[in-house]
Design a protein around this motif. Sequence first.
Motif, PDB file in Angstrom:
ATOM      1  N   VAL A  60       0.849  -1.190   0.000  1.00 41.59           N
ATOM      2  CA  VAL A  60       0.000   0.000   0.000  1.00 41.59           C
ATOM      3  C   VAL A  60       0.884   1.240   0.000  1.00 41.59           C
ATOM      4  O   VAL A  60       1.787   1.372   0.829  1.00 41.59           O
ATOM      5  CB  VAL A  60      -0.939   0.041   1.226  1.00 41.59           C
ATOM      6  N   ARG A  61       0.606   2.126  -0.936  1.00 42.53           N
ATOM      7  CA  ARG A  61       1.266   3.433  -0.990  1.00 42.53           C
ATOM      8  C   ARG A  61       0.229   4.462  -0.560  1.00 42.53           C
ATOM      9  O   ARG A  61      -0.879   4.505  -1.103  1.00 42.53           O
ATOM     10  CB  ARG A  61       1.741   3.740  -2.400  1.00 42.53           C
ATOM     11  N   VAL A  62       0.584   5.274   0.443  1.00 41.97           N
ATOM     12  CA  VAL A  62      -0.330   6.276   0.973  1.00 41.97           C
ATOM     13  C   VAL A  62       0.176   7.656   0.582  1.00 41.97           C
ATOM     14  O   VAL A  62       1.344   7.980   0.793  1.00 41.97           O
ATOM     15  CB  VAL A  62      -0.432   6.185   2.512  1.00 41.97           C
TER      16      VAL A  62
ATOM     17  N   ARG B 221       1.978  14.428  -1.576  1.00 36.34           N
ATOM     18  CA  ARG B 221       3.225  13.921  -0.997  1.00 36.34           C
ATOM     19  C   ARG B 221       3.023  12.490  -0.531  1.00 36.34           C
ATOM     20  O   ARG B 221       1.940  12.129  -0.070  1.00 36.34           O
ATOM     21  CB  ARG B 221       3.687  14.826   0.144  1.00 36.34           C
ATOM     22  N   THR B 222       4.074  11.695  -0.663  1.00 34.68           N
ATOM     23  CA  THR B 222       4.019  10.330  -0.164  1.00 34.68           C
ATOM     24  C   THR B 222       4.050  10.401   1.352  1.00 34.68           C
ATOM     25  O   THR B 222       4.934  11.017   1.941  1.00 34.68           O
ATOM     26  CB  THR B 222       5.197   9.500  -0.693  1.00 34.68           C
ATOM     27  N   THR B 223       3.083   9.765   1.966  1.00 33.87           N
ATOM     28  CA  THR B 223       2.931   9.806   3.412  1.00 33.87           C
ATOM     29  C   THR B 223       3.427   8.536   4.083  1.00 33.87           C
ATOM     30  O   THR B 223       4.050   8.574   5.124  1.00 33.87           O
ATOM     31  CB  THR B 223       1.444  10.029   3.756  1.00 33.87           C
ATOM     32  N   ALA B 224       3.137   7.397   3.470  1.00 30.56           N
ATOM     33  CA  ALA B 224       3.516   6.122   4.084  1.00 30.56           C
ATOM     34  C   ALA B 224       3.554   5.019   3.041  1.00 30.56           C
ATOM     35  O   ALA B 224       2.916   5.113   1.994  1.00 30.56           O
ATOM     36  CB  ALA B 224       2.526   5.754   5.198  1.00 30.56           C
ATOM     37  N   LEU B 225       4.322   3.987   3.367  1.00 29.49           N
ATOM     38  CA  LEU B 225       4.344   2.742   2.588  1.00 29.49           C
ATOM     39  C   LEU B 225       4.153   1.603   3.582  1.00 29.49           C
ATOM     40  O   LEU B 225       4.696   1.650   4.691  1.00 29.49           O
ATOM     41  CB  LEU B 225       5.673   2.569   1.858  1.00 29.49           C
TER      42      LEU B 225
END
Length: 169
Positions: A91-93, A104-108
């Motif tokens: 999951v890419r958040v 912006r990328t927040t979490a993986l």
Amino acid sequence: MEGKKIKDSQVTTIQQMTHQDANFAGNVHGGVVMKHIDSTAGIVATRHACSNVVTASIDRLDFYSPVYVGDLLILKAGVNMVGKTSMEVGVRVEAQNYITGETRTTALAYLTYVALDTEGKPAQVPPLIFETEEEIRRSTEAKARRQMRLAERIREYKAKAIQPDSKNV
């Protein structure tokens, strides 16, 4: 059992973050993000397995930037690898300011799910049909993570076995 293409179970979910999701500073709680990750990944796993699934583990969850009240939380998820009864979902958040469009990328995160039959027992999952080099790369990386998880589990069991006072650890 017939294989399934990764794209057939991929999903993207979008949820706007509100004050009830955040602390007094306006930062969304990590637990709220985690819940959305698990829900989105569970949809992917269910679509792939065509059965009920349970979360077996969250292998890795790294936060890179905060999510704020008002942001759109965008979760992109897909199956990376399947075993006999389990599958890894990545999951890419992303957080998007819906006014400015800044994303912006927040979490993986990487989660493992186990498919269940109608009696709640582990059930076989369809194999993956790879269509791109990227999908093959993701699966190869997922297999390496699986090997690390298994090795860590063995280390934990051995550590518990030699520590007689750790009954409830």
